[in-house]
Design an enzyme around this catalytic site. Structure first.
Site, PDB file in Angstrom:
ATOM      1  N   ASP A  71       0.837  -1.204   0.000  1.00  0.00           N
ATOM      2  CA  ASP A  71       0.000   0.000   0.000  1.00  0.00           C
ATOM      3  C   ASP A  71       0.873   1.257   0.000  1.00  0.00           C
ATOM      4  OD1 ASP A  71      -2.155  -1.791   0.266  1.00  0.00           O
ATOM      5  OD2 ASP A  71      -1.955  -1.777   2.439  1.00  0.00           O
ATOM      6  N   HIS A  88      -5.201  -3.545   5.466  1.00  0.00           N
ATOM      7  CA  HIS A  88      -4.596  -3.919   4.175  1.00  0.00           C
ATOM      8  C   HIS A  88      -5.648  -4.453   3.204  1.00  0.00           C
ATOM      9  CE1 HIS A  88      -1.546  -5.101   1.353  1.00  0.00           C
ATOM     10  NE2 HIS A  88      -1.786  -6.390   1.477  1.00  0.00           N
TER      11      HIS A  88
END
Length: 330
Positions: free
Chosen positions: A151, A179
């Site tokens: 990310d 996530h």
């Protein structure tokens, strides 16, 4: 001497991750474990002219025990990949069982190792690992990490293309929360050096960081998910952990950790209302030395994103804990 283990080494993430680890001068021994093909992957990698000695193990003949014994860092990308139309949640039952089994092995054979979990859904698999380690009496919150670096890598890359920075890695952007989807919260207001994102581009940019995985799944047209970028992200985080363990100071990277077990984490847990959360972590010889509060500095736009993240995370975390405490009927 550093022994690194990749559990799930024959898969789409495992193979490129193993290749990157084999090339690292920081690793002396690389053990590969998977249910198929590991001896072949190990033989292939063993021809590369870098220091790490490579071995490959299958479940038979005490393979898991041999792979894990004396491990310093264990990276777990094991599990089945996401397919088109499949949410990270759809993967849950299969991947949860795989992670549970592997972590039970770690508790037995490598209880002091640093554990880096890539297997999705990370928001649930890290709590599963924590429960397994607690039951075995070997849980060290400073040594359990959910790898959310992809990310961060995406945020760096997508911002760079927007603002014209040639080297994305020169920009530091905290990405916090979880996530998957809306639990991923990029804090562009805290980017260093500062970035100026046009207001009319912000929503699309946030969405792209949150759902970048879908972009790859769609582009691969049913042939896979984000394996190469995830392998890079997993390697980047693993190498930072190893460098910190070897004494390098000032290494900070966001990771999904058990906040109450990390210095500075209690205060963040009180603000977020969740025990597992990804924040920038100061890494050191013992692992997660300090959780850095990036939450309090969020601007009003980011606070709205965080509210959605908290709600999603509460369900994901409790699902992981529940999986271990009340196993599904087979």
């Amino acid at each position: 001497m550093v022994k690194a283990v990749v559990a799930g080494a024959s898969g789409g993430i495992g193979q490129p991750l193993s290749l990157l680890l084999k090339g690292s001068p920081l690793i002396d021994e690389l053990a590969l474990y998977d249910v198929v093909n590991t001896p072949g992957v190990a033989a292939d990698l063993s021809h590369i002219s870098s220091p790490a000695i490579v071995s490959g193990y299958l479940p038979k003949d005490d393979g898991l025990k041999l792979a894990l014994t004396n491990a310093d860092v264990i990276v777990i990308p094991a599990g089945i990949p996401r397919k088109p139309g499949m949410t990270r949640d759809d993967l849950f039952k299969i991947n949860a069982g795989i992670v549970q089994t592997l972590v039970e092995g770690i508790a037995q054979y490598a209880p002091k190792a640093f554990i880096l979990i890539i297997s999705n859904p990370v928001n649930s698999t890290v709590p599963i690992a924590a429960e397994v380690l607690k039951r075995a009496g070997v849980f060290d919150p400073k040594k359990l990490f959910g790898v959310t670096t992809l990310d961060v890598v995406r945020a760096e890359t997508f911002v760079a293309s927007l603002v014209g920075e040639k080297d994305p890695s020169k920009t530091t952007i905290p990405v916090i929360g979880g996530h998957s989807g809306e639990t991923i919260v990029p804090l562009f207001s805290q980017a260093k050096p500062a970035v100026n994102i046009p207001a009319d581009k912000l929503d699309a940019l946030v969405n792209r960081v949150q759902f970048g995985g879908d972009e790859v799944v769609k582009a691969k047209d049913g042939a896979g998910s984000a394996t190469l970028s995830m392998a890079y992200a997993g390697f980047r985080f693993a190498e930072k952990v190893i460098r910190a363990v070897k004494g390098e100071q000032g290494i900070v990277e966001p990771s999904f950790v058990y906040l109450p077990g990390v210095a500075g984490g209690d205060a963040i847990a009180k603000i977020t209302g969740v025990d597992f959360f990804s924040v920038p972590i100061e890494l050191g010889p013992s692992g997660a030395e300090k959780a850095i509060d990036a939450v309090s500095g969020a601007n009003d736009y980011e606070k709205k994103l965080l509210e959605a993240a908290y709600a999603g995370l509460k369900g994901n975390i409790s699902k992981g804990v529940e999986f271990v405490q009340n196993p599904p009927q087979k």
